[in-house]
Design a protein around this motif. Structure first.
Motif, PDB file in Angstrom:
ATOM      1  N   THR A 195      -3.945  27.019  -3.686  1.00  0.00           N
ATOM      2  CA  THR A 195      -2.984  26.437  -2.679  1.00  0.00           C
ATOM      3  C   THR A 195      -1.698  26.611  -3.538  1.00  0.00           C
ATOM      4  N   CYS A 224       1.193  34.965  -1.281  1.00  0.00           N
ATOM      5  CA  CYS A 224       1.428  33.940  -0.281  1.00  0.00           C
ATOM      6  C   CYS A 224       2.496  34.566   0.685  1.00  0.00           C
ATOM      7  N   ASP A 226       3.337  33.619   3.730  1.00  0.00           N
ATOM      8  CA  ASP A 226       3.609  32.881   4.738  1.00  0.00           C
ATOM      9  C   ASP A 226       4.327  31.635   4.353  1.00  0.00           C
ATOM     10  N   SER A 280       1.069  27.187   1.473  1.00  0.00           N
ATOM     11  CA  SER A 280       0.209  28.476   1.920  1.00  0.00           C
ATOM     12  C   SER A 280      -1.132  28.555   0.937  1.00  0.00           C
TER      13      SER A 280
END
Length: 134
Positions: free
Chosen positions: A26, A53, A55, A45
């Motif tokens: 995360t 990641c 996005d 994300s």
């Protein structure tokens, strides 16, 4: 989209203890104006199978500082062990004890408008390294 008034950020995480991308980490992103402004959480994300990641939220106009928070404790608790177990060339025993020595990694950096910043995290249970990538 990068314009003349905003910067953009991307990241990926590589688990150097198994020589593979770190899936399921995360990542939260926050931004602020100036060196003493309040942090504005933008969201987050999780890393995909390639450790990326794709996005992360866009930065607000006028951002001069960015903070990436990587939650690595859960990764080393289950996901990384499952990943290591599935790989024949990965170490069978990481000797990591109860998990990661650094359960969280926070990276803060300055940005300039119109620039793109790629910030990879190289990770293992006992240390980490970051750098400005391309």
């Amino acid at each position: 989209m990068t314009t003349s008034t905003t910067a953009s950020v991307s990241t990926h995480v590589l688990d150097t203890s198994v020589g593979r991308p770190a899936r399921g980490v995360t990542v939260r992103i926050a931004a602020r104006r100036g060196s003493s402004g309040d942090w504005q959480p933008l969201g987050g994300s999780a890393t995909d199978a390639d450790g990326r990641c794709k996005d992360l939220p866009a930065l607000p106009e006028g951002t001069t500082r960015v903070r990436l928070d990587f939650e690595v404790e859960a990764y080393f608790g289950t996901a990384a062990q499952n990943q290591a177990d599935a790989q024949q060339d990965a170490p069978a025993n990481r000797d990591s004890g109860a998990g990661a020595f650094f359960p969280e990694v926070t990276v803060t950096f300055a940005v300039d408008p119109g620039e793109h910043y790629h910030v990879p995290l190289l990770l293992n249970p006992f240390g980490y390294s970051v750098y400005r990538g391309s």
